[in-house]
Design a protein around this motif. Structure first.
Motif, PDB file in Angstrom:
ATOM      1  N   ASP A  66      35.405  39.058  40.830  1.00 48.57           N
ATOM      2  CA  ASP A  66      36.258  38.060  40.871  1.00 48.57           C
ATOM      3  C   ASP A  66      36.113  37.025  39.706  1.00 48.57           C
TER       4      ASP A  66
ATOM      5  N   LEU B  97      37.847  47.214  39.858  1.00 45.53           N
ATOM      6  CA  LEU B  97      39.155  46.276  39.531  1.00 45.53           C
ATOM      7  C   LEU B  97      40.496  46.761  40.074  1.00 45.53           C
TER       8      LEU B  97
ATOM      9  N   TRP C  46      48.014  47.232  34.907  1.00 40.46           N
ATOM     10  CA  TRP C  46      47.267  46.801  36.027  1.00 40.46           C
ATOM     11  C   TRP C  46      48.192  45.333  36.411  1.00 40.46           C
TER      12      TRP C  46
ATOM     13  N   TRP D 146      47.142  41.676  38.093  1.00 41.63           N
ATOM     14  CA  TRP D 146      46.268  40.518  38.638  1.00 41.63           C
ATOM     15  C   TRP D 146      47.069  39.449  38.828  1.00 41.63           C
TER      16      TRP D 146
END
Length: 453
Positions: free
Chosen positions: A350, A208, A231, A233
Motif C-alpha cells: 500500500d 495490486l 485499473w 485505485w
C-alpha cells in the motif's frame, strides 16, 4: 465497444497476427516459433463499423496444470470465460490435428458461441485444410488470411450477431483500423513496471489488481509482451504495463528476446511513471543502473521498488547501501523514492501508489517565472559563474518552458563556455529550492538577443 471476442487456437496458427490485424497496430509479438504469446492481451478491434474488445491468448496446449504451459492454458480459459464469442482458429495449411479436435470439444463444453476460422488460406495451399475443418462440428469454417487481411468480410458477418451488431448484406472494402494512439483514456495515469528478469513484476501487478491476471512462476523470463491492464485505485484511473525483464545487451542474442525488450522500451516511452523493480535479495547490479539511466534519459518519473523485502535480514544496511549508490551513481534521479515491499505476501504494497502519485505530481509541476528568477539571483550571488579567459558569463533570465519532465531555459551571454559543473550546481539548486527530488530535470542554455545589434 459492443462485446468481447477471444481468439483461441493451438500454438502457431496465427492468433497474434490476426489480433494485430483487428486492432490495426503491431501490439502483439509475432514470430515463426510456436508459443510466443503467453499472457492474454486485450485491445480494441474494429472491422468496418463494428468495434469490439479482442483478446489475444496463448496457444492451447494439453499440459499439467502446474507446468508453464498449463498455467498459460488457465489464462486462455479465463479469456474464454469473459468473452461473448470465441473465434477458434486452425491452420489450413497444416490441416486439422488431434489437438484441434480436443480443444474444439473444450469450446463446445464452455457454452460460449464459437466461430470457426481457417487461417493461412491465401492461394490454394490451404484448400484441403479448409475442407477438413468441417469435421470439427463447429459449423462452416471461414477462410482467412490474417497476414494479408483476406476474409474479414465473412468474419464480420459471423461475429456481428454475437457482438450486438447486425450482419451486413454487403461489406464493401475491407477496413483496417487506423494507427491512432488511443489505447488508453485521456485521464488514466500510465504506469510501467520494469526491471531485470524474475524480480516479481507480474506478481506485484497481480497483487495490486487482486487477481491472477498475469502469468507468474519461478521460471525467469515468463513475460514477453508488454501487457496493459486498466485499473482504478481510490477513484484514480491507472493503466498498468507489465513488461519483459531486461537483461544485459550482450546476453540478448535471440530475435524473440530482442522483440520483447523493444516492446519494453516502447512501454517506457509511452509511460508517465516507471516503477523499477529490484530484487532485494540480489546485489544492486550494473544492469539496474542502465535501466534507471534509460528512464532518466526518456524523461520519465521513477520509483524504485525493492521487492522480496521480507527475505532480507539486514534491512537497514541494505537500504542505506542502495540509497548511497543511487545518489552517487544516478545524480540525474537524485532523491528518487525507494519503496520496500513483498509482492508475494502483499506486505507494504500500500506504500507504492502514494509514492507513484507524489512523484507524478512533482514530474508535471510548473513553477512561476518570477520565483525562478528570484532563485536565480540568489544562486548567482551565492556562487557567481566562472569567467573563462577573463570574460564573465552573464546569466540574465530563467523560465520553465514545459513540465513532464521539468524543463528550464536559462538565457546567458556565452552558453557554450559555461562549465558542466556550474550547470549541475544550477540543477541541484533547483531541486533543493523547489522540491524537485527524484525526477529528471532538463536545463538548456540559450544565448539572448543582443539589443544593440
Amino acid at each position: 465497444m459492443s462485446g468481447t471476442l477471444a481468439i483461441i487456437g493451438r500454438p502457431n496458427v496465427g492468433k497474434s497476427t490476426l489480433f494485430n490485424r483487428l486492432v490495426g497496430r503491431r501490439l502483439a509479438l509475432v514470430d515463426d516459433r510456436p508459443g510466443v504469446t503467453r499472457d492474454r492481451r486485450e485491445g480494441e478491434g474494429r472491422i468496418a463499423d463494428l468495434t469490439f474488445a479482442v483478446i489475444d491468448t496463448a496457444g492451447l496446449d494439453d499440459a499439467p496444470p502446474s507446468s508453464l504451459e498449463g498455467r498459460m492454458r488457465a489464462q486462455t480459459e479465463a479469456a474464454i470465460a469473459e468473452s461473448d464469442v470465441c473465434l477458434f482458429l486452425v491452420d489450413a495449411r497444416s490441416g486439422v490435428t488431434p489437438l484441434d479436435r480436443h480443444f474444439a470439444d473444450l469450446l463446445r463444453r464452455s457454452g460460449k458461441p464459437v466461430v470457426l476460422a481457417a487461417n493461412k488460406c491465401e492461394g490454394r495451399a490451404g484448400e484441403s485444410g479448409l475442407y477438413e475443418a468441417f469435421e470439427l462440428g463447429l459449423g462452416e469454417p471461414i477462410a482467412l488470411s490474417a497476414e494479408h487481411g483476406e476474409g474479414l468480410s465473412e468474419l464480420y458477418d459471423a461475429i456481428a450477431p454475437h457482438l450486438g451488431g447486425e450482419a451486413a448484406d454487403s461489406f464493401g472494402d475491407e477496413h483496417e483500423a487506423d494507427g491512432e494512439d488511443d489505447e488508453e483514456g485521456p485521464h488514466a495515469l500510465r504506469l510501467a513496471v520494469i526491471g531485470r528478469p524474475n524480480t516479481g513484476k507480474s506478481t506485484m501487478i497481480n497483487a495490486l489488481v487482486g487477481e491472477d491476471r498475469l502469468l507468474t512462476g519461478p521460471e525467469a523470463g515468463i513475460t514477453r509482451d508488454s501487457i496493459a491492464i486498466d485499473w482504478t485505485w481510490r477513484g484514480r484511473e491507472i493503466r498498468l504495463y507489465d513488461t519483459a525483464g531486461m537483461r544485459r545487451r550482450s546476453r540478448v542474442t535471440e530475435k524473440l528476446e530482442k522483440l520483447a525488450v523493444a516492446d519494453t522500451l516502447r512501454a517506457v516511452r509511452f509511460a508517465e511513471v516507471v516503477v523499477l523493480m529490484i530484487d532485494a535479495t540480489q546485489p544492486f547490479e550494473k544492469q539496474d543502473l542502465h535501466i534507471a539511466d534509460l528512464v532518466a534519459r526518456e524523461g520519465r518519473a521513477c520509483v524504485i521498488a525493492l521487492n522480496k523485502w521480507d527475505l532480507v535480514t539486514d534491512k537497514r544496511g541494505v537500504r542505506a547501501e542502495l540509497e548511497e549508490m543511487v545518489d552517487r551513481l544516478l545524480p540525474q534521479l537524485k532523491g528518487v523514492p525507494i519503496v520496500t515491499l513483498s509482492a508475494l505476501t502483499g506486505k507494504s504494497l500500500d506504500t507504492l501508489l502514494p509514492a507513484v502519485l507524489h512523484i507524478y505530481e512533482v514530474w508535471q509541476q510548473r513553477l512561476p517565472t518570477a520565483e525562478l528568477n528570484r532563485w536565480l539571483s540568489e544562486a548567482l550571488q551565492a556562487h557567481p559563474p566562472p569567467a573563462p579567459g577573463g570574460r564573465r558569463i552573464r546569466l540574465r533570465y530563467i523560465t520553465q518552458v514545459k513540465g513532464r519532465p521539468p524543463t528550464f531555459v536559462v538565457f546567458c551571454s556565452r552558453p557554450q563556455a559555461l562549465p558542466d559543473a556550474y550547470r549541475r550546481y544550477l540543477v541541484n539548486g533547483l531541486r533543493e529550492a523547489f522540491d524537485l527530488w527524484g525526477v529528471p530535470i532538463r536545463l538548456h542554455l540559450r544565448k539572448g538577443d543582443n539589443p544593440y545589434a
